[in-house]
Design a protein around this motif. Sequence first.
Motif, mmCIF file in Angstrom:
data_model
loop_
_atom_site.group_PDB
_atom_site.id
_atom_site.type_symbol
_atom_site.label_atom_id
_atom_site.label_comp_id
_atom_site.label_asym_id
_atom_site.label_seq_id
_atom_site.Cartn_x
_atom_site.Cartn_y
_atom_site.Cartn_z
ATOM 1 N N VAL A 2 41.571 30.682 43.812
ATOM 2 C CA VAL A 2 42.355 31.084 44.716
ATOM 3 C C VAL A 2 43.724 31.446 44.609
ATOM 4 O O VAL A 2 44.347 30.497 44.022
ATOM 5 C CB VAL A 2 41.965 30.244 46.208
ATOM 6 C CG1 VAL A 2 40.360 30.414 46.545
ATOM 7 C CG2 VAL A 2 42.390 28.964 46.302
ATOM 8 N N ALA A 3 44.431 32.491 45.432
ATOM 9 C CA ALA A 3 45.721 32.637 45.309
ATOM 10 C C ALA A 3 46.414 31.390 46.030
ATOM 11 O O ALA A 3 45.838 30.928 47.096
ATOM 12 C CB ALA A 3 45.947 33.983 45.970
ATOM 13 N N THR A 93 50.842 42.261 40.636
ATOM 14 C CA THR A 93 50.325 42.633 41.797
ATOM 15 C C THR A 93 50.578 44.036 42.121
ATOM 16 O O THR A 93 51.638 44.508 42.187
ATOM 17 C CB THR A 93 50.857 41.874 43.154
ATOM 18 O OG1 THR A 93 50.659 40.426 42.796
ATOM 19 C CG2 THR A 93 50.196 42.350 44.321
ATOM 20 N N TYR A 141 45.030 30.484 39.153
ATOM 21 C CA TYR A 141 44.726 31.132 40.421
ATOM 22 C C TYR A 141 44.785 32.600 40.197
ATOM 23 O O TYR A 141 45.151 33.135 39.105
ATOM 24 C CB TYR A 141 45.861 31.026 41.456
ATOM 25 C CG TYR A 141 47.046 30.994 41.195
ATOM 26 C CD1 TYR A 141 47.725 32.340 41.127
ATOM 27 C CD2 TYR A 141 47.940 29.578 40.766
ATOM 28 C CE1 TYR A 141 49.210 32.310 40.693
ATOM 29 C CE2 TYR A 141 49.343 29.860 40.533
ATOM 30 C CZ TYR A 141 49.873 31.023 40.386
ATOM 31 O OH TYR A 141 51.168 31.368 40.086
ATOM 32 N N VAL A 142 44.073 33.472 41.010
ATOM 33 C CA VAL A 142 44.074 34.822 41.051
ATOM 34 C C VAL A 142 45.382 35.355 41.425
ATOM 35 O O VAL A 142 46.047 34.825 42.266
ATOM 36 C CB VAL A 142 42.816 35.414 41.552
ATOM 37 C CG1 VAL A 142 41.550 34.950 40.966
ATOM 38 C CG2 VAL A 142 42.742 35.311 43.130
ATOM 39 N N HIS A 144 47.718 37.916 43.653
ATOM 40 C CA HIS A 144 47.719 38.668 45.039
ATOM 41 C C HIS A 144 47.344 40.181 44.805
ATOM 42 O O HIS A 144 47.998 40.593 43.551
ATOM 43 C CB HIS A 144 48.891 38.452 45.801
ATOM 44 C CG HIS A 144 48.786 37.262 46.394
ATOM 45 N ND1 HIS A 144 49.663 36.241 45.904
ATOM 46 C CD2 HIS A 144 48.412 36.917 47.590
ATOM 47 C CE1 HIS A 144 49.809 35.152 46.760
ATOM 48 N NE2 HIS A 144 48.924 35.467 47.789
ATOM 49 N N GLN A 145 46.412 40.933 45.268
ATOM 50 C CA GLN A 145 46.360 42.399 45.129
ATOM 51 C C GLN A 145 46.161 43.034 46.442
ATOM 52 O O GLN A 145 45.952 42.197 47.484
ATOM 53 C CB GLN A 145 45.114 42.634 44.269
ATOM 54 C CG GLN A 145 45.176 42.190 42.779
ATOM 55 C CD GLN A 145 46.047 43.015 41.951
ATOM 56 O OE1 GLN A 145 46.091 44.257 42.301
ATOM 57 N NE2 GLN A 145 46.946 42.632 41.224
ATOM 58 N N GLN A 147 44.567 45.544 49.440
ATOM 59 C CA GLN A 147 43.148 45.306 49.623
ATOM 60 C C GLN A 147 42.507 46.557 49.139
ATOM 61 O O GLN A 147 42.799 47.520 48.783
ATOM 62 C CB GLN A 147 43.263 45.876 51.093
ATOM 63 C CG GLN A 147 41.693 45.702 52.000
ATOM 64 C CD GLN A 147 41.843 46.060 53.531
ATOM 65 O OE1 GLN A 147 42.880 46.227 53.937
ATOM 66 N NE2 GLN A 147 40.817 45.575 54.115
ATOM 67 N N THR A 150 41.298 45.131 42.269
ATOM 68 C CA THR A 150 40.470 44.228 41.436
ATOM 69 C C THR A 150 41.147 42.971 41.266
ATOM 70 O O THR A 150 42.647 43.039 40.808
ATOM 71 C CB THR A 150 40.324 45.026 40.118
ATOM 72 O OG1 THR A 150 39.611 46.282 40.275
ATOM 73 C CG2 THR A 150 39.399 44.158 39.265
ATOM 74 N N PRO A 151 40.814 41.784 41.576
ATOM 75 C CA PRO A 151 41.265 40.586 41.431
ATOM 76 C C PRO A 151 41.617 40.363 39.801
ATOM 77 O O PRO A 151 40.828 40.629 39.074
ATOM 78 C CB PRO A 151 40.192 39.607 41.948
ATOM 79 C CG PRO A 151 39.273 40.240 42.698
ATOM 80 C CD PRO A 151 39.326 41.712 42.429
ATOM 81 N N ASN A 153 42.863 37.580 36.758
ATOM 82 C CA ASN A 153 43.087 36.348 36.495
ATOM 83 C C ASN A 153 44.110 36.345 35.429
ATOM 84 O O ASN A 153 43.974 36.673 34.106
ATOM 85 C CB ASN A 153 41.547 35.900 35.757
ATOM 86 C CG ASN A 153 41.788 34.388 35.479
ATOM 87 O OD1 ASN A 153 42.846 34.040 34.900
ATOM 88 N ND2 ASN A 153 40.803 33.622 35.791
ATOM 89 N N THR A 157 42.696 37.402 31.811
ATOM 90 C CA THR A 157 42.760 38.954 31.458
ATOM 91 C C THR A 157 43.346 39.341 30.107
ATOM 92 O O THR A 157 44.533 38.827 29.815
ATOM 93 C CB THR A 157 43.616 39.381 32.570
ATOM 94 O OG1 THR A 157 42.951 39.177 33.855
ATOM 95 C CG2 THR A 157 43.776 41.071 32.496
#
Length: 467
Positions: A2-3, A93, A141-142, A144-145, A147, A150-151, A153, A157
Amino acid sequence: MVAVDGAPLRTHYMSWPGKSFKVDLLGLDQVAPARVVARFRVTAGPGSAVAPTAWAAPAHSGDHAPSAALLLDSGHATEYPVLRTQGGACLCTELNDVKAGQQVDLDAVFPAPAGGAGKMIVVFPNTPPFLDVPITAHAPYVLHQRQGGTPLNPVTTPTATPESYPLVTTVRHGDETDATGGGKTSVRLSSDVLFATNSAKLTGKAQALLKQVGAKIEKSPGTTVAVDGYADNTGTDAVNLPLSKKRAENVRAALRELVKRQGIQYSAAGHGSADPIADNGKPAGRALNRRVVITFAALAQVPQDKRPLPAAGADPAGRPDAPAVASVHAGEGPIPLLPWPKSMTFGVTGLIREPNGFAVLTWTLHKVNKHPVPAGFATDLADVFRNAGPGRIVLGAGQDEYKNVTDTRQQAVFPGYSLRQGDYVVRARDSLAGWNMFRLPAGVRTVTVRVPGFPAVPNVPVQASKP
């Protein structure tokens, strides 16, 4: 995964006229051996809004992401841009426009610095650098992006090859300008000082200058010296190429006589009007382009003056309206390069130096008359305050002038707005906050700030960054 959020480590402010943005640095996290994530929170003030394209790197001006963010390893004088995915996108982000009063969290992923650096300088676009930021181990953690985005990593990535660039420090000593970075020093000498017009015969003053350069080569750890001659664009290559080559050869011959250390290989080349460093459309620019450059291995930096600097009471970049340490008015005389009014004021709000010598000058430009500055100010601002020519902000200390830090791509470390917002206008009673980065020896404790169109600002104290 989680972020993560968290309390700010540091807070800085960026601003345009009539707008204000608070930038919180939330963390600098090592999430994998090869990946570091900088976490930010941006808060737009009342009446302020921004498109994230304003934070994009010059080569990626359409990005809706902070692709112009940087990590600077001051101990190794190296710059790290944001990582990019294999598709070329910023590994950071992606945002929609930031509305007035809105708060957004965003992240940027960088390659971990080589050599195990424990602290870094973090640069968020258009915001003064955050100095002496510790790198802290953190679980992945992933990112922030926006709404629907695409999340990402930051660990898994796939990315393009990481980029890094040596930082270059430029110091002018009278008729000699030294640029040091990437293990090399390039000494630039004006052809107008070394030679008479259309001549390749060295002048008497040239001999004295080359003796100074020869003394540096004697102390250099390297065994190669390259001499390169350049001309302006006056005349044709039929004249400029052989003249610049002959001048380089004569400088090489003089250095061979002056330098007594054995085992050095010398080269000489003439480039004519190629690779200009200034505008050939102006006399001052042509004078800069007429030059000879001598390149050799850099000397080790000699420690100077171990006395500690006075600590800054507060980081001026951490205050939305930092008071000026010193300020000057544009003056009564005509201003040759800018159409700004005589009542405009330039104020220094701080000069903070971190232990490895990199120093950030923060300043504010105020205009208090009734009429807006013409839109052409934007172009002039980029030329006068930023470029590699004679007309930008410099710091004077004794006989030396220190110029803005660049990287080996010849890109300066400074806010991006002056390069991309061509319609930028400073309106009546508005102000512009800005900053420049320099590298100062330990012995420099006060400087004179020189700004085109203004009187010099003397006795500006150099203060230490807070740990």
